[in-house]
Design a protein around this motif. Sequence first.
Motif, PDB file in Angstrom:
ATOM      1  N   ILE A 115      -9.856  -7.479 -66.473  1.00  0.00           N
ATOM      2  CA  ILE A 115      -8.680  -8.337 -66.333  1.00  0.00           C
ATOM      3  C   ILE A 115      -7.441  -7.447 -66.421  1.00  0.00           C
ATOM      4  O   ILE A 115      -7.282  -6.659 -67.363  1.00  0.00           O
ATOM      5  N   VAL A 116      -6.577  -7.561 -65.442  1.00  0.00           N
ATOM      6  CA  VAL A 116      -5.371  -6.732 -65.380  1.00  0.00           C
ATOM      7  C   VAL A 116      -4.299  -7.325 -66.281  1.00  0.00           C
ATOM      8  O   VAL A 116      -3.993  -8.521 -66.207  1.00  0.00           O
ATOM      9  N   ASN A 117      -3.741  -6.502 -67.144  1.00  0.00           N
ATOM     10  CA  ASN A 117      -2.688  -6.923 -68.062  1.00  0.00           C
ATOM     11  C   ASN A 117      -1.455  -6.055 -67.837  1.00  0.00           C
ATOM     12  O   ASN A 117      -1.568  -4.830 -67.716  1.00  0.00           O
ATOM     13  N   LEU A 130       7.404  -1.162 -67.460  1.00  0.00           N
ATOM     14  CA  LEU A 130       6.118  -1.726 -67.840  1.00  0.00           C
ATOM     15  C   LEU A 130       4.994  -0.857 -67.300  1.00  0.00           C
ATOM     16  O   LEU A 130       5.205   0.012 -66.450  1.00  0.00           O
ATOM     17  N   CYS A 131       3.801  -1.094 -67.792  1.00  0.00           N
ATOM     18  CA  CYS A 131       2.624  -0.388 -67.296  1.00  0.00           C
ATOM     19  C   CYS A 131       1.483  -1.380 -67.142  1.00  0.00           C
ATOM     20  O   CYS A 131       1.459  -2.431 -67.799  1.00  0.00           O
ATOM     21  N   VAL A 132       0.549  -1.048 -66.274  1.00  0.00           N
ATOM     22  CA  VAL A 132      -0.583  -1.918 -65.959  1.00  0.00           C
ATOM     23  C   VAL A 132      -1.834  -1.330 -66.586  1.00  0.00           C
ATOM     24  O   VAL A 132      -2.138  -0.153 -66.416  1.00  0.00           O
ATOM     25  N   ARG A 133      -2.576  -2.174 -67.297  1.00  0.00           N
ATOM     26  CA  ARG A 133      -3.819  -1.766 -67.925  1.00  0.00           C
ATOM     27  C   ARG A 133      -4.918  -2.778 -67.578  1.00  0.00           C
ATOM     28  O   ARG A 133      -4.650  -3.964 -67.453  1.00  0.00           O
ATOM     29  N   GLU A 134      -6.126  -2.255 -67.468  1.00  0.00           N
ATOM     30  CA  GLU A 134      -7.286  -3.097 -67.188  1.00  0.00           C
ATOM     31  C   GLU A 134      -8.227  -3.038 -68.383  1.00  0.00           C
ATOM     32  O   GLU A 134      -8.634  -1.948 -68.813  1.00  0.00           O
ATOM     33  N   ASP A 135      -8.572  -4.210 -68.935  1.00  0.00           N
ATOM     34  CA  ASP A 135      -9.415  -4.239 -70.125  1.00  0.00           C
ATOM     35  C   ASP A 135     -10.890  -4.181 -69.757  1.00  0.00           C
ATOM     36  O   ASP A 135     -11.261  -4.012 -68.588  1.00  0.00           O
TER      37      ASP A 135
END
Length: 401
Positions: free
Chosen positions: A184-186, A175-180
């Motif tokens: 908000i961290v997704n 998985l990878c972590v993205r911030e919009d």
Amino acid sequence: AKPKGDRRAVRGSRPLRKGMGGVSRITVAVRKRPLSRNEEARNEVDICRIDSPSQLTILEPKVKVDLTRYTEQHAFAFDEVFDENDTNDDIDDRCAKPLVDTVFEGGSATCFAYGQTGSGKTYTMMGKPGESRGIYFGAATDIYSRLEPTQKIVVSFFEIYAGKLFDLLNGRKKLCVREDGKQIVNVVGLTEHVVPDVTTLMELIEFGNSVRAAGETSANSDSSRSHAILQICVKVAQTDKTFGKLTFIDLAGSERGADTLDSDRQTRIEGAEINKSLLALKECIRSLDQGHRHVPFRGSKLTEVLRDSFVGNCRTVMIANISPSSSNCEHTLNTLRYADRVKELKESRDVLRTSSVPLPEDPCSGEPCSAPPRLPNAAPLLRKDSLTTAGNRRSSGGSGG
């Protein structure tokens, strides 16, 4: 010999239950496990003494230079202290139930277990089949009993291993972590599963733990080498909007760098990543409880993923698991000092500030002076006219020469 006290532990360990807004956002509990059969066979001694439901003392055996044996006492105080006779149901009643209340108030609740390898973290979270149920089962039962017909339970389970994320319910897919744009961290690619009852939920948890990364260390032959994060979200069935969230974190076993000298390179890298994330988690929790404007969430993947669980209407419970064995004394002290520093609030600094030396009274008004007292050996300040006179003498002496 007269036992010595741990000044660092006693000074920082105050059972402060109130923080910002009158209610502490974090509760620190300590659980002591009983001596194992192997420890009893080695004639090891129980060095942990439970003094009250909120205080305990570690009796550290030491030896002086002249080979004289003595005992050094380290006193600690926390919100909750559980001895070897307390069950998982007791911990659930005193620690986990308030978290369920926070979830149904529309907030985020987090519970994580911390401690050295083999101290009972997984037993506290999962329990033992046929013997005791863990906090997972107790909290899930409470959530389903309070669930309304218009709500549903959505579960996700993933791990953080060596700074990378893997989905435990989808074949350990990376998985990878993205911030919009709304900060908000997704977690991109994380699968969510709608769970109808407690039995299905426990089956998912057992399956996820079976594929979790594990390895052999000096303290345990089957040690968890990753942080397992279980998220139980209460969502509105029609809109799929999150109403409340409960997060359980089974942290990897903490260890010292000296314990990994005989290990291979991969084990040492794992230990470094584990200690880095644990340090970042501690700093984030302290910053939140002390009301700092900046919270270092980007210190590790663990804190970055859990940022939403620590912002807004949130409550956190930390359960520090310790071993009473004399051979694990240093590990136990490190765990307690870690938990003790997590519980340091700004109220403790206010107590230390008010307990300082009082200012002297004004002889005229009888009230404390606004300026601090001058040290007796301090040199008096030079007046402006004396500086001018000294400068004139220098200039006159120079012209006369």
